[in-house]
Structure formats: structure tokens, C-alpha cells
Design a protein around this motif. Structure first.
Motif, mmCIF file in Angstrom:
data_model
loop_
_atom_site.group_PDB
_atom_site.id
_atom_site.type_symbol
_atom_site.label_atom_id
_atom_site.label_comp_id
_atom_site.label_asym_id
_atom_site.label_seq_id
_atom_site.Cartn_x
_atom_site.Cartn_y
_atom_site.Cartn_z
ATOM 1 N N TYR A 1 4.340 -3.429 9.120
ATOM 2 C CA TYR A 1 5.105 -1.852 9.146
ATOM 3 C C TYR A 1 5.466 -1.158 7.965
ATOM 4 O O TYR A 1 6.073 -2.137 6.815
ATOM 5 N N CYS A 2 5.282 -0.080 7.755
ATOM 6 C CA CYS A 2 6.167 0.667 7.178
ATOM 7 C C CYS A 2 7.752 0.080 6.777
ATOM 8 O O CYS A 2 8.258 0.354 7.624
ATOM 9 N N HIS A 3 8.463 0.214 5.567
ATOM 10 C CA HIS A 3 9.058 0.417 5.221
ATOM 11 C C HIS A 3 9.224 1.035 3.987
ATOM 12 O O HIS A 3 8.835 0.983 2.779
ATOM 13 N N ALA B 1 -1.343 6.137 7.088
ATOM 14 C CA ALA B 1 -1.925 5.997 6.177
ATOM 15 C C ALA B 1 -1.782 4.344 7.642
ATOM 16 O O ALA B 1 -3.080 3.991 6.805
ATOM 17 N N TYR B 2 -0.532 3.839 7.666
ATOM 18 C CA TYR B 2 -1.261 2.377 8.505
ATOM 19 C C TYR B 2 -1.412 2.535 9.808
ATOM 20 O O TYR B 2 -2.691 1.614 9.631
ATOM 21 N N GLU B 3 -1.467 3.578 10.843
ATOM 22 C CA GLU B 3 -2.270 3.809 11.322
ATOM 23 C C GLU B 3 -4.054 3.440 11.586
ATOM 24 O O GLU B 3 -4.618 2.881 11.654
ATOM 25 N N ASP B 4 -4.263 4.377 10.193
ATOM 26 C CA ASP B 4 -5.336 4.576 9.619
ATOM 27 C C ASP B 4 -6.208 2.846 9.417
ATOM 28 O O ASP B 4 -7.606 2.814 9.058
ATOM 29 N N ALA B 5 -5.223 2.506 8.844
ATOM 30 C CA ALA B 5 -5.892 0.923 8.257
ATOM 31 C C ALA B 5 -5.733 -0.216 9.372
ATOM 32 O O ALA B 5 -6.417 -0.698 9.463
ATOM 33 N N ALA B 6 -4.658 0.740 10.753
ATOM 34 C CA ALA B 6 -5.285 -0.705 11.135
ATOM 35 C C ALA B 6 -6.579 -0.327 12.201
ATOM 36 O O ALA B 6 -6.714 -1.238 13.046
ATOM 37 N N GLN C 1 0.538 -1.612 -0.305
ATOM 38 C CA GLN C 1 -0.081 0.148 -0.084
ATOM 39 C C GLN C 1 0.419 1.186 -0.003
ATOM 40 O O GLN C 1 1.679 1.643 0.903
ATOM 41 N N GLY C 2 0.740 1.633 -0.988
ATOM 42 C CA GLY C 2 1.499 3.133 -1.103
ATOM 43 C C GLY C 2 1.695 3.763 -2.477
ATOM 44 O O GLY C 2 1.477 3.076 -3.674
ATOM 45 N N PRO C 3 2.601 4.492 -2.818
ATOM 46 C CA PRO C 3 4.048 4.654 -1.941
ATOM 47 C C PRO C 3 3.719 6.018 -1.268
ATOM 48 O O PRO C 3 3.012 6.640 -1.874
ATOM 49 N N TYR C 4 4.181 6.711 -0.510
ATOM 50 C CA TYR C 4 4.083 7.645 0.255
ATOM 51 C C TYR C 4 6.019 8.370 0.226
ATOM 52 O O TYR C 4 6.618 6.877 0.157
ATOM 53 N N GLN C 5 5.624 9.360 0.274
ATOM 54 C CA GLN C 5 7.250 9.892 -0.106
ATOM 55 C C GLN C 5 7.880 9.817 1.634
ATOM 56 O O GLN C 5 9.046 10.404 1.563
ATOM 57 N N THR C 6 7.062 10.344 2.499
ATOM 58 C CA THR C 6 7.679 10.545 4.174
ATOM 59 C C THR C 6 7.133 9.121 4.680
ATOM 60 O O THR C 6 6.479 8.311 4.759
ATOM 61 N N LEU C 7 7.984 8.639 5.663
ATOM 62 C CA LEU C 7 7.975 7.884 6.393
ATOM 63 C C LEU C 7 6.648 8.352 7.057
ATOM 64 O O LEU C 7 5.383 7.307 8.176
ATOM 65 N N ALA C 8 6.615 9.942 7.332
ATOM 66 C CA ALA C 8 5.448 10.460 8.419
ATOM 67 C C ALA C 8 4.396 10.076 7.854
ATOM 68 O O ALA C 8 2.684 9.415 8.118
ATOM 69 N N ALA C 9 4.621 10.411 6.531
ATOM 70 C CA ALA C 9 2.880 9.741 5.792
ATOM 71 C C ALA C 9 2.773 8.478 6.127
ATOM 72 O O ALA C 9 1.229 8.419 5.950
ATOM 73 N N CYS C 10 3.248 7.745 5.392
ATOM 74 C CA CYS C 10 3.185 6.222 5.648
ATOM 75 C C CYS C 10 2.597 5.730 7.416
ATOM 76 O O CYS C 10 1.350 4.481 7.214
#
Length: 97
Positions: free
Chosen positions: A76-78, A61-66, A49-58
Motif C-alpha cells: 500500500y501507499c507510503h 493508482a494503487y487501486e488501478d494496479a490492484a 511506483q510513483g512518486p505521487y504528490q498526494t496520498l489520494a493520487a497514490c
């Protein structure tokens, strides 16, 4: 005296091999997705799911999906280096059976 040292070295080597053999399956079981740190493609049923330009944006989105709760599993984001249809960027993974 030399025999005693050799015996202790062999015992230590056998013990180390035994410990590593016991740890390897446990480590492999925790690595359900192959794309950790951009190492490869997701395994079947895991989707990037992505891509996100920054780890903070990812992270957001991860927290929203959780919190959404629609996925059986999340990784988790990588950073993913890109390839195929995927651009380089930060991704999280979802499990959809």
C-alpha cells in the motif's frame, strides 16, 4: 515472602521474553518490503511506483494496479523520503519476480 515476589518477577520476565520471541518472527514475516514509511530501499523484486504528490493520487493508482491484476503482490501507499533515482513523494510497491 521476598522469595515469592522474586520468583513471580522472574516468571513474568521469562513469560514476556517467550511471548516476544514468538511474535518477532510473525512480525518479520509480514514486513516483506523494507521501505515501509520510508525506512529504506525496496527489497529485491519489489519496485517503487510513483512518486505521487498526494496520498489520494497514490491511492487511485494503487487501486488501478490492484484491479489490473498484473502484479503478484502490492504494498500500500507510503511516504518515501527520496534518495538515489527516487524523488520524495508517495509510492506504492509492486512485486515482479
Amino acid at each position: 515472602m521476598k522469595i515469592s515476589r522474586l520468583h513471580s518477577v522472574l516468571l513474568a520476565a521469562a513469560l514476556s521474553a517467550s511471548v516476544l520471541a514468538g511474535v518477532a518472527p510473525a512480525f518479520a514475516a509480514t514486513q516483506t518490503s523494507a521501505s515501509v514509511a520510508g525506512a529504506g530501499w525496496p527489497t529485491p523484486d519489489w519496485y517503487l511506483q510513483g512518486p505521487y504528490q498526494t496520498l489520494a493520487a497514490c491511492d487511485a493508482a494503487y487501486e488501478d494496479a490492484a484491479q489490473n491484476g498484473q502484479y503478484t503482490g502490492l504494498v500500500y501507499c507510503h511516504w518515501f523520503r527520496g534518495g538515489g533515482p527516487y524523488l520524495p513523494g508517495f509510492y506504492y510497491e509492486v512485486y515482479i519476480p
